[in-house]
Design an enzyme around this catalytic site. Sequence first.
Site, PDB file in Angstrom:
ATOM      1  CG  ASP A   1      -1.962  -1.061   1.225  1.00 58.82           C
ATOM      2  OD1 ASP A   1      -2.306  -1.534   0.125  1.00 58.82           O
ATOM      3  OD2 ASP A   1      -2.453  -1.425   2.317  1.00 58.82           O
TER       4      ASP A   1
ATOM      5  CE1 TYR B   1       4.554  -6.332   3.789  1.00 59.92           C
ATOM      6  CE2 TYR B   1       3.915  -8.640   3.868  1.00 59.92           C
ATOM      7  CZ  TYR B   1       3.983  -7.439   3.193  1.00 59.92           C
ATOM      8  OH  TYR B   1       3.483  -7.351   1.920  1.00 59.92           O
TER       9      TYR B   1
END
Length: 320
Positions: free
Chosen positions: A56, A157
């Site tokens: 994003d 992540y």
Amino acid sequence: MIDQTRRLRLDLRYDGTDFHGWAKQDGLRTVQGEVEAALATILRQPAGLTVAGRTDAGVHARAQVAHLDIVGQVNGEGLPTFPRALGNFTEGDLRAFRDRLNALLGASYSERWRRVLEGAELSRGILAKGESDVILTRVSQVSGDFDARFSALQRSYEYLIVDAAESRDPLTRRNHWWTSTGPLSTDQMRDAAQQLLGEHDFLSFCKPREGATTIRTLRRLDVERKADGAVEVHVEADAFCHSMVRSLVGALVEVGRGAKTAAWARSLVDQPTRGHGVPVAPARGLTLLGVSYPPETEWALQSGRARRLRTLPGAEDCGC
């Protein structure tokens, strides 16, 4: 002469702060848009990238992976007549191709800042030749069985949180979330994280896409207090749906600040629904650390597995 398609794997890093995400969007600066423009300049043909994870706006990547198919001519002896920048696909040629790409990305970055800072005295000290917020670390040739997205086994992540004023560092502000929640209990966050591991429907944490499942296997969700005082959340799964990692972090922070309990966290997977209103953590604290793949002989098999729409045991596929 016959047409022949070659597949290239691109390994890249980027600071997502000034990008509107990975995916190309008209009129907006995106990672995909910048890299595809540089590729098209070199290859003299349109370039379409397939990526492991569509990050994003504001999300960073330390080890993103994409692949690219290029079409060129070969003669009867199998000698390529691709653009000269690719040569014969030796390691040296591919390094030169990577370096040319990085030079174009650097030039685009510098031109952007020249326009932003035109006439400002700051411009003399802010621009360095070759500097860019996206860079290719490696270009390699792979077989057509490799798919950056579907051949992947796992994505990992890292999310970084600063919950104390004395731990705030302006030099790292672009990849840390400075919260105003007050001190977080990492013990309570760890307890909540344990409730979420395994295969579940993560609808409570996702923005579902039509025709896609929200069932994922969460393999790791660790919470640690680092030596510099920051809270680090490490997340690993076979794949993630839209906003899933940031929603996982948002839920853990709710627990860490004492507003919710570990039992509440468990209810988010036991009773999956968008109605829980799980908060989404800001993008800037999130970085894609890496994508792992099986051996080359298993690329096609893994791609087939990943393309299958999953359901939980005993449940009908909701098509969500």
